[in-house]
Design a protein around this motif. Structure first.
Motif, short mmCIF file in Angstrom:
data_model
loop_
_atom_site.label_atom_id
_atom_site.label_comp_id
_atom_site.label_asym_id
_atom_site.label_seq_id
_atom_site.Cartn_x
_atom_site.Cartn_y
_atom_site.Cartn_z
N GLU A 218 12.78 -1.50 161.89
CA GLU A 218 13.51 -0.91 163.00
C GLU A 218 13.62 -1.83 164.20
N SER A 219 12.87 -2.95 164.19
CA SER A 219 12.99 -3.93 165.28
C SER A 219 14.12 -4.91 165.04
N HIS A 220 14.71 -4.89 163.83
CA HIS A 220 15.91 -5.69 163.51
C HIS A 220 15.69 -7.19 163.63
N GLY A 221 14.54 -7.68 163.20
CA GLY A 221 14.31 -9.12 163.20
C GLY A 221 15.16 -9.81 162.14
N VAL A 222 15.77 -10.93 162.48
CA VAL A 222 16.60 -11.71 161.56
C VAL A 222 16.23 -13.18 161.71
N GLY A 223 16.04 -13.88 160.60
CA GLY A 223 15.69 -15.29 160.70
C GLY A 223 16.04 -16.03 159.42
N GLY A 224 16.15 -17.33 159.52
CA GLY A 224 16.43 -18.16 158.36
C GLY A 224 15.16 -18.80 157.82
N PHE A 225 15.21 -19.27 156.59
CA PHE A 225 14.05 -19.90 155.97
C PHE A 225 13.72 -21.23 156.64
N GLU A 226 12.42 -21.50 156.78
CA GLU A 226 11.95 -22.78 157.30
C GLU A 226 10.79 -23.26 156.45
N SER A 227 10.87 -24.50 155.94
CA SER A 227 9.74 -25.07 155.22
C SER A 227 8.57 -25.20 156.20
N ARG A 228 7.38 -24.86 155.74
CA ARG A 228 6.23 -24.88 156.63
C ARG A 228 4.93 -24.90 155.82
N GLU A 229 3.83 -25.15 156.51
CA GLU A 229 2.52 -25.12 155.85
C GLU A 229 2.12 -23.69 155.58
N ARG A 230 1.57 -23.46 154.41
CA ARG A 230 1.06 -22.14 154.05
C ARG A 230 -0.41 -22.28 153.66
N VAL A 231 -1.25 -21.40 154.20
CA VAL A 231 -2.68 -21.41 153.90
C VAL A 231 -3.04 -20.10 153.21
#
Length: 274
Positions: A218-231
């Motif tokens: 319901e907060s309507h967040g929208v974003g594109g993929f970004e390569s990043r570190e994952r732990v």
């Protein structure tokens, strides 16, 4: 609800959500009534964008109107939308990026995709269908997340698992951030297909199953993929560090491949896991 109507409703809700979260100080505007510092009025967005108040109001109300690309570009600029958010608005209105049509369900990835995943050896990798169903994975990914092999096919959906499987929550070192990122990426991809039964059913199930999903959707967040570190905090292998990548086979563009490339220490742990 028809697909076009659903998209108009989503466009209006998204614009309103963004407008109501704007910092008035960033626009050089004084607080609005009772020292309210967040949120611009429709009239203010109208002035900043050069779009009439009536037209902008109709956009937020999801009216059956046909805004031009220039109008949407002006509104996006006035709302300080990111590139991903701007693309999302355009896509909902039927402009470029090209609006994807209905896609076929992907129950399992093609054999050559599975062979590619297996060839990645110690690097966990999986394939996602357009609705984020997990369509294939390699042994390294199963070692990272064993539940993938034991989850019922109807629940083997990345978004569903992120918000409903306690094992995922304990595995992710940054569950809160990752769950928000994944949901924003999913929404950016799914927006034009919200009228599709599969997407409506998935979102409806998640709304019922997870209060956190409901709040964030319901907060309507929208974003594109970004390569990043994952732990990851693995229950038997300990701390694992990867870099997160995404790609699409040119002959299977409805399937996205997600690959975790391991650092040296993580590769050694994976090699010794058996």
């Amino acid at each position: 609800m028809a697909t076009d109507e659903q998209q108009r409703k989503e466009l209006g809700s998204f614009l309103r959500a963004r407008r109501e979260k704007l910092d008035r100080a960033e626009y050089g505007l004084p607080p609005a009534g009772r020292a309210r510092t967040v949120g611009l009025r429709r009239e203010e967005i109208s002035f900043l964008s050069g779009v009439s108040v009536t037209w902008y109001t109709w956009l937020e109300q999801g009216r059956d109107i046909n805004p031009s690309r220039q109008v949407l570009d002006a509104v996006a600029t006035a709302l300080h939308l990111t590139m991903a958010e701007h693309d999302y608005v355009l896509t909902l209105a039927g402009f470029a990026p090209a609006r994807p049509g209905s896609v076929s369900a992907v129950a399992a990835a093609p054999a050559h995709v599975q062979r590619f995943l297996d060839a990645l050896d110690e690097h966990p990798a999986y394939a996602l269908a357009p609705d984020w169903g997990i369509a294939a994975w390699n042994p390294a990914y199963e070692a990272l997340y064993p539940n993938v092999a034991h989850t019922a096919p109807e629940d083997r959906n990345l978004l569903w698992l992120i918000f409903t499987d306690p094992a995922v929550r304990s595995l992710l070192d940054d569950w809160d951030d990752t769950s928000r990122r994944f949901l924003a990426e999913f929404r950016a991809e799914a927006g034009p297909r919200l009228g599709d039964t599969r997407y409506r059913d998935l979102i409806g199930r998640l709304m019922d199953a997870s209060a956190e999903f409901r709040e964030r959707w319901e907060s309507h967040g929208v974003g594109g993929f970004e390569s990043r570190e994952r732990v990851f905090q693995h229950p038997t292998l300990g701390k694992l560090v990867f870099e997160h990548h995404q790609m699409r086979p040119s002959d299977q563009t409805d399937v996205q491949l997600v690959v975790y490339t391991a650092d040296a220490e993580t590769r050694e742990r994976f090699a010794a896991r058996s």
